[in-house]
Write a protein that holds these residues in place. Structure first.
Motif, PDB file in Angstrom:
ATOM      1  N   ASP A   9     -12.203   6.625   3.943  1.00 31.82           N
ATOM      2  CA  ASP A   9     -12.260   8.026   3.312  1.00 31.82           C
ATOM      3  C   ASP A   9     -11.586   7.899   2.005  1.00 31.82           C
ATOM      4  N   ASP A  10     -10.485   7.580   1.767  1.00 34.18           N
ATOM      5  CA  ASP A  10      -9.874   7.503   0.591  1.00 34.18           C
ATOM      6  C   ASP A  10      -8.963   6.178   0.443  1.00 34.18           C
ATOM      7  N   ALA A  11      -9.561   5.330  -0.324  1.00 35.46           N
ATOM      8  CA  ALA A  11      -9.187   3.812  -0.379  1.00 35.46           C
ATOM      9  C   ALA A  11      -7.888   3.734  -1.212  1.00 35.46           C
ATOM     10  N   SER A  12      -7.902   4.702  -2.076  1.00 34.04           N
ATOM     11  CA  SER A  12      -6.654   4.667  -2.979  1.00 34.04           C
ATOM     12  C   SER A  12      -5.331   5.162  -2.162  1.00 34.04           C
ATOM     13  N   THR A  13      -5.519   6.229  -1.484  1.00 36.99           N
ATOM     14  CA  THR A  13      -4.235   6.736  -0.644  1.00 36.99           C
ATOM     15  C   THR A  13      -4.132   5.790   0.434  1.00 36.99           C
ATOM     16  N   ALA A  14      -5.070   5.089   1.156  1.00 30.54           N
ATOM     17  CA  ALA A  14      -4.511   4.066   2.076  1.00 30.54           C
ATOM     18  C   ALA A  14      -3.989   3.091   1.559  1.00 30.54           C
ATOM     19  N   LEU A  15      -4.463   2.708   0.071  1.00 26.89           N
ATOM     20  CA  LEU A  15      -3.546   1.597  -0.540  1.00 26.89           C
ATOM     21  C   LEU A  15      -2.124   1.803  -0.676  1.00 26.89           C
ATOM     22  N   SER A  16      -2.018   3.028  -1.144  1.00 25.59           N
ATOM     23  CA  SER A  16      -0.503   3.461  -1.533  1.00 25.59           C
ATOM     24  C   SER A  16       0.509   3.376  -0.014  1.00 25.59           C
TER      25      SER A  16
END
Length: 114
Positions: A9-16
């Protein structure tokens, strides 16, 4: 929400959030699934964090999806072409280059120079 679902859903947030989760004892298939869900979506968005994330979490290139995007990446950002729009001949060429550069596998019939 699971990290895999967040990765979709939100790869950037998951990466953080990944640094908080990366040392948990994941089964290999689960780590590859997380890497695919986060890394491939970042690569499709041409996010420069995609390649280091995928390389760190699938160093032996065991996931076909992750490996495909790891070898597509050098064709795209380095050449200014988004990875999703690469021509098939570029995708055929770069597996050999990536394997030679990472030592992931021996592929004597693959080209090693451009």
């Amino acid at each position: 929400m699971s990290l895999r679902r967040l990765g979709r859903d939100d790869a950037s947030t998951a990466l953080s959030l990944w640094p908080q989760y990366k040392d948990l004892p994941y089964a290999e298939e689960d780590r590859l699934a997380i890497t695919r869900d986060i890394g491939v979506r970042l690569a499709k968005k041409v996010d420069p964090a995609a390649l280091p994330f995928m390389a760190a979490n699938d160093p032996q290139m065991k996931s076909d999806d992750v490996s495909e995007w790891r070898v597509r990446w050098p064709c795209g950002p380095a050449s200014g072409i988004p990875p999703a729009s690469l021509q098939p001949n570029c995708r055929r060429h770069w597996p050999g280059r990536a394997a030679g550069a990472t030592g992931a596998c021996a592929a004597p019939n693959w080209p090693t120079t451009v």
